[in-house]
Scaffold this motif. Structure first.
Motif, PDB file in Angstrom:
ATOM      1  N   ASP A 197       0.826  -1.209   0.000  1.00 13.50           N
ATOM      2  CA  ASP A 197       0.000   0.000   0.000  1.00 13.50           C
ATOM      3  C   ASP A 197       0.861   1.259   0.000  1.00 13.50           C
ATOM      4  O   ASP A 197       0.557   2.227  -0.696  1.00 13.50           O
ATOM      5  N   GLU A 198       1.934   1.250   0.776  1.00  7.17           N
ATOM      6  CA  GLU A 198       2.803   2.427   0.867  1.00  7.17           C
ATOM      7  C   GLU A 198       3.511   2.708  -0.455  1.00  7.17           C
ATOM      8  O   GLU A 198       3.614   3.853  -0.880  1.00  7.17           O
ATOM      9  N   VAL A 199       3.995   1.648  -1.105  1.00 12.38           N
ATOM     10  CA  VAL A 199       4.682   1.826  -2.393  1.00 12.38           C
ATOM     11  C   VAL A 199       3.702   2.336  -3.449  1.00 12.38           C
ATOM     12  O   VAL A 199       3.994   3.282  -4.181  1.00 12.38           O
ATOM     13  N   GLY A 243      -0.181   8.094  -5.705  1.00 16.67           N
ATOM     14  CA  GLY A 243      -1.055   8.892  -4.846  1.00 16.67           C
ATOM     15  C   GLY A 243      -1.237  10.299  -5.373  1.00 16.67           C
ATOM     16  O   GLY A 243      -0.905  10.616  -6.520  1.00 16.67           O
ATOM     17  N   GLU A 244      -1.715  11.161  -4.511  1.00 16.11           N
ATOM     18  CA  GLU A 244      -1.989  12.541  -4.904  1.00 16.11           C
ATOM     19  C   GLU A 244      -0.737  13.303  -5.317  1.00 16.11           C
ATOM     20  O   GLU A 244      -0.775  14.131  -6.209  1.00 16.11           O
ATOM     21  N   SER A 245       0.378  13.062  -4.654  1.00 18.76           N
ATOM     22  CA  SER A 245       1.655  13.703  -4.995  1.00 18.76           C
ATOM     23  C   SER A 245       2.677  12.601  -5.291  1.00 18.76           C
ATOM     24  O   SER A 245       3.511  12.276  -4.448  1.00 18.76           O
ATOM     25  N   PRO A 246       2.600  12.024  -6.479  1.00 14.93           N
ATOM     26  CA  PRO A 246       3.441  10.849  -6.766  1.00 14.93           C
ATOM     27  C   PRO A 246       4.930  11.161  -6.861  1.00 14.93           C
ATOM     28  O   PRO A 246       5.328  12.229  -7.316  1.00 14.93           O
ATOM     29  N   TYR A 247       5.727  10.226  -6.394  1.00 16.81           N
ATOM     30  CA  TYR A 247       7.177  10.281  -6.539  1.00 16.81           C
ATOM     31  C   TYR A 247       7.545   9.622  -7.866  1.00 16.81           C
ATOM     32  O   TYR A 247       6.786   8.809  -8.396  1.00 16.81           O
ATOM     33  N   SER A 248       8.727   9.941  -8.384  1.00 12.52           N
ATOM     34  CA  SER A 248       9.164   9.324  -9.640  1.00 12.52           C
ATOM     35  C   SER A 248       9.585   7.877  -9.417  1.00 12.52           C
ATOM     36  O   SER A 248       9.491   7.053 -10.314  1.00 12.52           O
ATOM     37  N   SER A 249      10.054   7.564  -8.201  1.00 10.89           N
ATOM     38  CA  SER A 249      10.426   6.185  -7.885  1.00 10.89           C
ATOM     39  C   SER A 249      10.451   5.990  -6.374  1.00 10.89           C
ATOM     40  O   SER A 249      10.433   6.948  -5.613  1.00 10.89           O
ATOM     41  N   PHE A 309      15.846  -2.101  -3.500  1.00  8.34           N
ATOM     42  CA  PHE A 309      14.997  -2.170  -4.684  1.00  8.34           C
ATOM     43  C   PHE A 309      14.660  -0.766  -5.160  1.00  8.34           C
ATOM     44  O   PHE A 309      14.248   0.077  -4.367  1.00  8.34           O
ATOM     45  N   SER A 310      14.848  -0.535  -6.445  1.00  8.51           N
ATOM     46  CA  SER A 310      14.415   0.701  -7.076  1.00  8.51           C
ATOM     47  C   SER A 310      13.148   0.358  -7.846  1.00  8.51           C
ATOM     48  O   SER A 310      13.164  -0.490  -8.739  1.00  8.51           O
ATOM     49  N   ILE A 311      12.042   1.004  -7.494  1.00  7.85           N
ATOM     50  CA  ILE A 311      10.732   0.672  -8.063  1.00  7.85           C
ATOM     51  C   ILE A 311      10.196   1.900  -8.790  1.00  7.85           C
ATOM     52  O   ILE A 311      10.105   2.982  -8.218  1.00  7.85           O
ATOM     53  N   LYS A 312       9.839   1.714 -10.062  1.00  6.02           N
ATOM     54  CA  LYS A 312       9.295   2.801 -10.887  1.00  6.02           C
ATOM     55  C   LYS A 312       7.972   2.349 -11.492  1.00  6.02           C
ATOM     56  O   LYS A 312       7.738   1.156 -11.652  1.00  6.02           O
ATOM     57  N   PRO A 313       7.127   3.296 -11.880  1.00  4.22           N
ATOM     58  CA  PRO A 313       5.811   2.945 -12.415  1.00  4.22           C
ATOM     59  C   PRO A 313       5.822   2.041 -13.639  1.00  4.22           C
ATOM     60  O   PRO A 313       4.906   1.268 -13.834  1.00  4.22           O
ATOM     61  N   GLY A 314       6.840   2.090 -14.473  1.00  2.00           N
ATOM     62  CA  GLY A 314       6.928   1.172 -15.606  1.00  2.00           C
ATOM     63  C   GLY A 314       5.769   1.258 -16.567  1.00  2.00           C
ATOM     64  O   GLY A 314       5.504   2.293 -17.129  1.00  2.00           O
ATOM     65  N   ARG A 315       5.059   0.155 -16.715  1.00  2.00           N
ATOM     66  CA  ARG A 315       4.027   0.038 -17.737  1.00  2.00           C
ATOM     67  C   ARG A 315       2.688   0.632 -17.336  1.00  2.00           C
ATOM     68  O   ARG A 315       1.726   0.515 -18.072  1.00  2.00           O
ATOM     69  N   PHE A 316       2.571   1.243 -16.168  1.00  2.00           N
ATOM     70  CA  PHE A 316       1.298   1.872 -15.831  1.00  2.00           C
ATOM     71  C   PHE A 316       1.036   2.957 -16.857  1.00  2.00           C
ATOM     72  O   PHE A 316       1.932   3.592 -17.354  1.00  2.00           O
ATOM     73  N   LYS A 317      -0.208   3.154 -17.170  1.00  3.66           N
ATOM     74  CA  LYS A 317      -0.555   4.152 -18.173  1.00  3.66           C
ATOM     75  C   LYS A 317      -1.874   4.800 -17.823  1.00  3.66           C
ATOM     76  O   LYS A 317      -2.620   4.303 -16.993  1.00  3.66           O
ATOM     77  N   TYR A 331      -3.922  -0.033 -14.417  1.00  7.76           N
ATOM     78  CA  TYR A 331      -3.579   1.378 -14.401  1.00  7.76           C
ATOM     79  C   TYR A 331      -4.382   2.064 -13.307  1.00  7.76           C
ATOM     80  O   TYR A 331      -5.354   1.505 -12.787  1.00  7.76           O
ATOM     81  N   PHE A 332      -3.923   3.245 -12.927  1.00 11.14           N
ATOM     82  CA  PHE A 332      -4.603   4.027 -11.910  1.00 11.14           C
ATOM     83  C   PHE A 332      -5.240   5.241 -12.560  1.00 11.14           C
ATOM     84  O   PHE A 332      -4.627   5.910 -13.373  1.00 11.14           O
ATOM     85  N   THR A 333      -6.471   5.527 -12.177  1.00 14.45           N
ATOM     86  CA  THR A 333      -7.151   6.753 -12.555  1.00 14.45           C
ATOM     87  C   THR A 333      -7.833   7.266 -11.297  1.00 14.45           C
ATOM     88  O   THR A 333      -8.543   6.515 -10.628  1.00 14.45           O
ATOM     89  N   ASP A 334      -7.585   8.507 -10.965  1.00 11.60           N
ATOM     90  CA  ASP A 334      -8.132   9.118  -9.754  1.00 11.60           C
ATOM     91  C   ASP A 334      -7.835   8.280  -8.510  1.00 11.60           C
ATOM     92  O   ASP A 334      -8.672   8.144  -7.622  1.00 11.60           O
ATOM     93  N   GLY A 335      -6.650   7.696  -8.459  1.00  9.19           N
ATOM     94  CA  GLY A 335      -6.231   6.926  -7.297  1.00  9.19           C
ATOM     95  C   GLY A 335      -6.893   5.573  -7.155  1.00  9.19           C
ATOM     96  O   GLY A 335      -6.738   4.913  -6.141  1.00  9.19           O
ATOM     97  N   LEU A 336      -7.631   5.132  -8.169  1.00 13.46           N
ATOM     98  CA  LEU A 336      -8.341   3.857  -8.114  1.00 13.46           C
ATOM     99  C   LEU A 336      -7.716   2.883  -9.105  1.00 13.46           C
ATOM    100  O   LEU A 336      -7.491   3.222 -10.268  1.00 13.46           O
ATOM    101  N   LEU A 337      -7.436   1.680  -8.648  1.00 14.40           N
ATOM    102  CA  LEU A 337      -6.846   0.660  -9.496  1.00 14.40           C
ATOM    103  C   LEU A 337      -7.888   0.124 -10.485  1.00 14.40           C
ATOM    104  O   LEU A 337      -9.000  -0.221 -10.096  1.00 14.40           O
ATOM    105  N   HIS A 338      -7.500   0.085 -11.766  1.00 16.27           N
ATOM    106  CA  HIS A 338      -8.339  -0.462 -12.826  1.00 16.27           C
ATOM    107  C   HIS A 338      -7.649  -1.695 -13.408  1.00 16.27           C
ATOM    108  O   HIS A 338      -6.437  -1.701 -13.575  1.00 16.27           O
ATOM    109  N   MET A 339      -8.436  -2.688 -13.730  1.00 15.25           N
ATOM    110  CA  MET A 339      -7.937  -3.913 -14.350  1.00 15.25           C
ATOM    111  C   MET A 339      -8.722  -4.120 -15.641  1.00 15.25           C
ATOM    112  O   MET A 339      -9.917  -4.375 -15.611  1.00 15.25           O
TER     113      MET A 339
END
Length: 178
Positions: A29-31, A37-43, A78-86, A102-110
């Motif tokens: 959840d933290e990663v 999240g609202e203020s996303p980090y690059s990694s 571990f270095s973790i980046k968004p990768g294939r999320f779109k 992918y995430f839209t408005d903070g909600l996971l979509h499958m």
């Protein structure tokens, strides 16, 4: 524009798996919150005395790129980046065999529209059965057979049809009791 090392490091979130667990926080959840999240980090830079394989598998399944470094006696980094999320799911049918997340408005979509039937439903069931997800999940699919909704209910998920247009049905799944 040139970004300095200090500016670049400011956009990296650093966690320790052991510290998160000691604080009763869920590392997955933290990663996800740090990256989407609202203020996303690059990694995210994640340290651990052990290799958290289930965490890595779930993040990889969700499309993250992970670089793993064995630091010897100090454990793993571990270095973790968004990768294939779109921002928008692919609408190509047939290719692949894996769902798009992918995430839209903070909600996971499958999105399982690229997966042939019945593998699309099996992918959804496998994901909800194996994930620690206890929140809302949006599912995008091409069709909705009668037996699918009772299967979700048996697994403890309530379901609401958000929209249904030709070849695109959007369901909001929510873990019962959340």
């Amino acid at each position: 524009m040139t970004v300095s090392l200090e500016q670049h490091r400011e956009n990296i979130c650093e966690f320790s798996v052991e510290s998160l667990l000691a604080e009763s926080r869920i590392p997955l959840d933290e990663v996800i919150d740090a990256l989407f999240g609202e203020s996303p980090y690059s990694s995210v830079l994640l340290s651990s005395a052990f290799d958290p394989l289930p965490l890595r598998q779930k993040l990889t399944e969700l499309g993250c790129d992970i670089v793993r470094i064995d630091t010897g006696q100090h454990g793993w980094l571990f270095s973790i980046k968004p990768g294939r999320f779109k921002d928008n799911a692919s609408e190509e049918k047939g290719s692949g065999g894996k769902p798009d997340f992918y995430f839209t408005d903070g909600l996971l979509h499958m999105d399982v529209r690229k997966i042939d039937h019945p593998d699309d439903f099996l992918a959804i069931l496998r994901f909800i059965d194996s994930s620690e997800l206890d929140d809302t999940l949006c599912i995008i699919l091409s069709s909705l057979p009668d037996r699918f909704l009772p299967l979700l209910k048996e697994r403890g998920w309530s379901c609401e049809i958000i929209s249904a247009v030709e070849e695109q049905i959007v369901l909001a799944l929510e873990k019962s009791g959340s």
